[in-house]
Design a protein around this motif. Structure first.
Motif, PDB file in Angstrom:
ATOM      1  N   LEU A   1       0.818  -1.209   0.000  1.00  0.00           N
ATOM      2  CA  LEU A   1       0.000   0.000   0.000  1.00  0.00           C
ATOM      3  C   LEU A   1       0.855   1.264   0.000  1.00  0.00           C
TER       4      LEU A   1
ATOM      5  N   VAL B   1      -7.163  -2.647  -5.419  1.00  0.00           N
ATOM      6  CA  VAL B   1      -7.388  -2.715  -3.979  1.00  0.00           C
ATOM      7  C   VAL B   1      -8.871  -2.537  -3.664  1.00  0.00           C
ATOM      8  N   ALA B   2      -9.524  -1.604  -4.350  1.00  0.00           N
ATOM      9  CA  ALA B   2     -10.954  -1.374  -4.121  1.00  0.00           C
ATOM     10  C   ALA B   2     -11.761  -2.630  -4.441  1.00  0.00           C
TER      11      ALA B   2
ATOM     12  N   CYS C   1     -10.801   4.258  -2.104  1.00  0.00           N
ATOM     13  CA  CYS C   1      -9.990   3.823  -3.245  1.00  0.00           C
ATOM     14  C   CYS C   1     -10.714   4.069  -4.566  1.00  0.00           C
ATOM     15  N   TRP C   2     -12.002   3.715  -4.609  1.00  0.00           N
ATOM     16  CA  TRP C   2     -12.775   3.954  -5.840  1.00  0.00           C
ATOM     17  C   TRP C   2     -12.821   5.445  -6.162  1.00  0.00           C
TER      18      TRP C   2
ATOM     19  N   LEU D   1      -5.189   1.366  -7.197  1.00  0.00           N
ATOM     20  CA  LEU D   1      -6.359   1.743  -6.395  1.00  0.00           C
ATOM     21  C   LEU D   1      -7.590   0.931  -6.783  1.00  0.00           C
ATOM     22  N   THR D   2      -7.797   0.725  -8.079  1.00  0.00           N
ATOM     23  CA  THR D   2      -8.975  -0.058  -8.490  1.00  0.00           C
ATOM     24  C   THR D   2      -8.832  -1.518  -8.068  1.00  0.00           C
TER      25      THR D   2
ATOM     26  N   PHE E   1      -6.304   9.400   0.348  1.00  0.00           N
ATOM     27  CA  PHE E   1      -7.423   9.072   1.233  1.00  0.00           C
ATOM     28  C   PHE E   1      -7.752  10.175   2.234  1.00  0.00           C
TER      29      PHE E   1
ATOM     30  N   HIS F   1      -0.926   4.309 -10.246  1.00  0.00           N
ATOM     31  CA  HIS F   1      -1.695   4.521  -9.019  1.00  0.00           C
ATOM     32  C   HIS F   1      -3.163   4.168  -9.238  1.00  0.00           C
TER      33      HIS F   1
ATOM     34  N   SER G   1      -3.163   1.613   6.180  1.00  0.00           N
ATOM     35  CA  SER G   1      -4.054   2.530   5.457  1.00  0.00           C
ATOM     36  C   SER G   1      -4.146   3.895   6.122  1.00  0.00           C
TER      37      SER G   1
END
Length: 963
Positions: free
Chosen positions: A272, A292-293, A337-338, A289-290, A321, A285, A312
């Protein structure tokens, strides 16, 4: 002199691998070049800085150094040539520029186009081939969603001849594969991936990038064979470089849709922080992020949405975030994340004038409905840690809590607990007990700088005891507390015992003081391993406790504190008696004191230890379910106290019981949980846990998983001693061999050899050399096999020459045997001399089994030399010798079969048939062995022209198989 120093630094840099170490050398060189005003030297250094920046994912540094170098080159191409040093090429770096600008939406399309045009112009002006320019144009068009331009550009790439500035084969095919996957031409993409793998194509981030990209398309096609291994291999190769964040994203998404949410979460947590590594790499990135989301949505759907995502809450992630005060749960982090990915996609699409990046995000969102069951290993969500017990209320409860915290290494929390206890009580006896706990905590820390605090605590304890009317205890504390809290060295312990004996002689009959002194004396004696004297001291403690119990409790306020003190002392006595029973190995006494201790114990730590002992006794009695229940309870008690290191140790007991019960998946999950707890505690126990898990994985064929675990352990920043490092490298070599990575196995064993050699373990050095020799021999590299075997022999002979202890003669014989076999296979005339030496050593060591095995090596050597009769004679002699030995097992039959094979291969089939029949007679009862040998005999009969007999023997083999 400074000029020479600069040249030395540049030369050192060319010999140094990518990474932070190279940056340190180059930064020093750059400062020196600037200080000297040497722009030519600065140019050379900056080109190398750009190379390292590209390889490690530092786009800002790459762009700034490239811009400076390009300006100097354009200003004076002779003074600042395109390629001033081998491996430093300005025009080659031009190929990275378009992609670097395209990865950050702050750079406009006009800027990207201008760099593209500038690259084209520079290449043409320098008379270079345009393959690299065509590929860069295609990559830019594809990655920014200009698909019509990409299609045309791709055709140009295919029609442009390759040249010295072409992208490497692996990179070209990898981006073409990705392009075809993205445009729906899946079969074409898979074909390109197959070409990469079958052709062994590779470069800095290939084929691990291609493997990660192909995972989901292959999965969707149902081509799942080997996917788990592909995933682990790619991840293992990519995990060490933050520039590979896009590769990691692919693996996280793959875990999410294959039912491996726990593994995906572990990868996400591990990487992360990479979001903050390269501030200009926003396309990567967005992909991360997608991924992880998607994963966190799957985690939530699996019922684990409340699990915290470690890391996080880091301030480094604030740009993505927002400001956070702590780690977020999966269900909290997913929408953030989204949102961050959506924002980046919008920025990209605004720049590019399309919706390409929004569609990429949407495609990842749609994967939430996708599910393919594919096991990637044994990772599972760790069970939630038990909630801590109720907060203490009384001074006595705070004291016990403090002692428990201190005994598990949580000294700061223990001191805070004592302070809370002192605030909660006005009873001087409770206060004295709490000050006594402080003395113990400070003494346990063992730092001389805390001596003033220790003396202050002694004074406060004495004052509280006097306030409670305990003058004799107060004086005792003042005279002995500082000494008793001292270190456990020989001189100090002798002083402790003298002081205790003086005080016991001087006491007029104070039972509490006697009990306290006898307890201290027994602990010191146990530490000195003077068990008989410790038992006598505990008998004195028991007598004092009986006297104390007979005394009336004081009236009023101090009665509860006095009663608590008596209970603590009685529980301490039982615990120490249990420890003595364990030292003596007295099982009945152990069981008796265990029951007594559990009935009295108020300490969480000592209770957890006692329950753990009960678990071991139950396991010994065959009550594995009961043993497991106790082991789990012990771990939960420790976790409730926050004692992660102790819990990690306790987890090993649960894991061992689960293993004995044959519950393999739970066994592995428990070890993983223990590893996690040990890592959080920064405890060296992670090494033993990881070794146990990795060994089990190797034994059960999960080689890729074992390699990953061992790689993480070896590179996890732990301080590892030479012996432990050698053991881990040995196991890593076995895992890599099992995974088919033979070069990696040899490298691991070489590192293991270095570790064992540094620790003076000649036997382990030799064993790893022999493992390498065996591997090389199996792969047909007989010269390498001989070198490794000779290294084993030399290591052992050198140790014997130095009179090193513990060298097993049979290991030296085995090393000579391996060397002889390798030399023979390499047709080296030195083989016979080594066989003779091995035979002499076997006689000297009285090792008849090895003597017979040497005869078999000689037999094979003679057969290769064409002396069939002598070869067969040696094999038969070896068989006869082995037949008389009880510990030879089926080796005599193997030797006999070897003789039959030799005769068969020499086309002396009739002679071979007779020996095959002898082998069959010896194998009576071994159905599988009989079937194999009967088929071999049938083949031999067929070769001898005895077809009818061959048919009959085959029928016997088939009949035996059907039984």
């Amino acid at each position: 002199m400074s000029s020479e120093e600069l040249e030395d630094l540049i030369a050192e840099a060319t010999e140094t691998n990518w990474g932070a170490g190279l940056d340190e050398i180059l930064d020093k060189a750059l400062a020196l070049a600037v200080e000297q005003g040497d722009e030519s030297g600065e140019y050379r250094v900056r080109l190398q800085l750009g190379n390292n920046a590209q390889m490690t994912g530092d786009t800002d540094r790459l762009l700034s150094n490239f811009a400076w170098c390009l300006a100097k080159h354009d200003e004076d191409p002779v003074r600042f040539p395109n390629e001033p040093d081998p491996g430093s090429d300005l025009m080659w770096q031009f190929k990275w520029m378009v992609g670097a600008l395209g990865a950050d939406p702050q750079f406009s399309t006009e800027q990207i186009d201008a760099v593209m045009a500038d690259m084209d112009a520079h290449y043409r002006r320098a008379g270079l081939g345009l393959s690299g320019v065509a590929t860069a144009r295609f990559e830019s068009a594809f990655q920014n969603g200009h698909l019509d331009q990409a299609r045309t550009a791709f055709e140009t790439v295919q029609s442009t001849s390759r040249d010295e500035y072409s992208h490497c084969d692996a990179c070209v095919r990898s981006v073409a594969m990705d392009y075809h996957f993205s445009t729906g031409e899946v079969d074409r993409g898979i074909a390109e991936f197959t070409e990469i793998m079958e052709g062994g194509l590779s470069c800095a981030e290939e084929p691990e990038n291609a493997m990660s990209t192909a995972l989901v398309p292959l999965l969707r096609k149902g081509d799942v064979e080997g996917l788990a291994s592909l995933h682990r291999r790619s991840y293992r190769d990519a995990r060490g470089n933050a520039d590979n964040i896009g590769i990691i994203a692919n693996h996280i998404a793959f875990c999410a849709i294959t039912g491996n949410e726990a593994r995906g979460l572990a990868l996400a947590e591990r990487h992360l922080a990479w979001l903050a590594h390269d501030v200009l790499s926003h396309r990567s990135h967005m992909g991360f992020l997608t991924a992880v989301a998607l994963l966190l949505d799957k985690v939530d759907a699996a019922g684990h949405g409340d699990i915290p995502v470690r890391g996080s809450g880091s301030a480094l992630l604030t740009p993505f975030f927002g400001q956070r005060s702590g780690d977020l749960t999966a269900v909290e982090l997913a929408p953030l994340c989204w949102a961050a990915a959506d924002a980046l996609a919008a920025d990209f699409d605004t720049r590019n004038g399309n919706d390409w990046h929004a569609r990429l995000v949407a495609a990842r969102r749609e994967m939430a409905a996708e599910s393919h069951e594919l096991s990637l290993g044994t990772e599972s969500f760790a069970p939630p840690a038990p909630r801590a017990g109720e907060e203490p209320r009384t001074g006595a409860q705070w004291r016990q809590h403090a002692v428990d915290l201190a005994s598990t290494g949580q000294s700061d929390a223990a001191m805070a607990a004592c302070a809370s206890g002192l605030r909660s009580t006005d009873d001087p006896r409770e206060a004295a007990a709490l000050h006594g706990a402080v003395i113990g905590i400070i003494g346990g820390i063992g730092d001389e700088r805390n001596l003033p605090l220790l003396r202050e605590a002694v004074a406060l304890r004495a004052a509280a005891l006097r306030e409670a009317g305990e003058e004799e205890l107060a004086g005792l504390a003042e005279r002995t507390a500082e000494l008793l809290a001292g270190p456990d060295d020989e001189d100090t312990n002798a002083g402790k015992l003298d002081a205790i004996d003086r005080e016991l002689q001087a006491l007029s009959g104070h039972a509490e003081a006697k009990a306290e002194l006898f307890a201290e004396k027994s602990m010191v004696l146990m530490g000195l391993d003077r068990i008989g004297q410790a038992r006598a001291a505990l008998a004195g403690m028991d007598a004092a406790l009986l006297e104390w119990d007979a005394a009336p409790l004081p009236e009023g306020h101090g009665a509860e504190a006095m009663a608590d003190a008596r209970c603590r002392a009685r529980a301490m006595h039982s615990s120490m008696m249990l420890r003595l029973a364990i030292e003596d190995g007295n099982l009945p006494e152990m069981r008796s004191w265990l029951a007594t201790s559990l009935g009295q114990e108020t300490s969480v730590v000592r209770r957890a230890s006692a329950i753990g002992l009960r678990a071991r006794l139950k396991a010994q009695d065959g009550d594995l379910p009961g043993a497991l229940s106790d082991a789990e309870e012990s771990t939960e008690l420790l976790l409730g106290l926050g004692a992660r290191e102790a819990a990690a140790q306790s987890t090993q007991l649960s894991a061992a019981i689960l293993n004995d019960m044959g519950r393999t998946e739970e066994f592995r999950a428990r070890l993983r949980f223990g590893i996690q707890q040990a890592q959080l505690a920064e405890s060296p126990h992670v090494l033993g846990l990881a070794h146990s898990l990795a060994r089990d994985l190797v034994e059960h064929g999960s080689h890729d998983e074992a390699v990953e675990l061992l790689d993480e352990t070896l590179n996890g920043g732990l301080e590892i001693g030479d012996h432990d490092r050698g053991e881990l490298f040995d196991l890593l070599g076995n895992a890599l061999r099992g995974a088919g990575e033979l070069g990696g196995a040899l490298n691991a064993w070489e590192l293991g050899v270095d570790s064992f050699a540094a620790n003076g373990e000649a036997d382990r050095v030799a064993q790893l050399h022999l493992a390498a020799s065996s591997l090389c021999q199996g792969a047909g590299h007989h010269d390498m096999a001989a070198r490794s075997a000779r290294a084993a022999v030399d290591s052992l002979n050198e140790a014997l020459k130095d009179e090193a202890p513990g060298i097993d003669p049979e290991l030296l014989i085995a090393a000579h045997m391996q060397l002889a076999e390798a030399l023979s296979m390499d047709d080296d005339e030195a083989a016979e001399g080594v066989m003779d030496a091995a035979a002499m050593l076997a006689v000297q060591a009285d090792s008849p089994v090895q003597a017979a095995e040497i005869q078999l090596i000689r037999a094979r050597h003679l057969f290769r030399a064409g002396d069939v009769d002598a070869a067969v004679a040696n094999a038969l002699q070896a068989s006869s010798a082995l037949e008389t030995l009880e510990d030879a097992g089926q080796q005599s039959v193997v030797a006999l079969l070897q003789a039959a094979h030799m005769l068969d291969n020499a086309k002396r089939h009739d002679d071979a048939v007779a020996i095959y029949h002898s082998v069959i007679d010896e194998l009576e009862g071994d159905a599988q062995g009989l079937e194999i040998v009967r088929h071999q005999l049938a083949d031999c009969l067929e070769s001898a022209g005895r077809s009818a007999e061959a048919l009959a023997v085959r029928a016997e083999a088939e009949a035996g198989r059907q039984k």
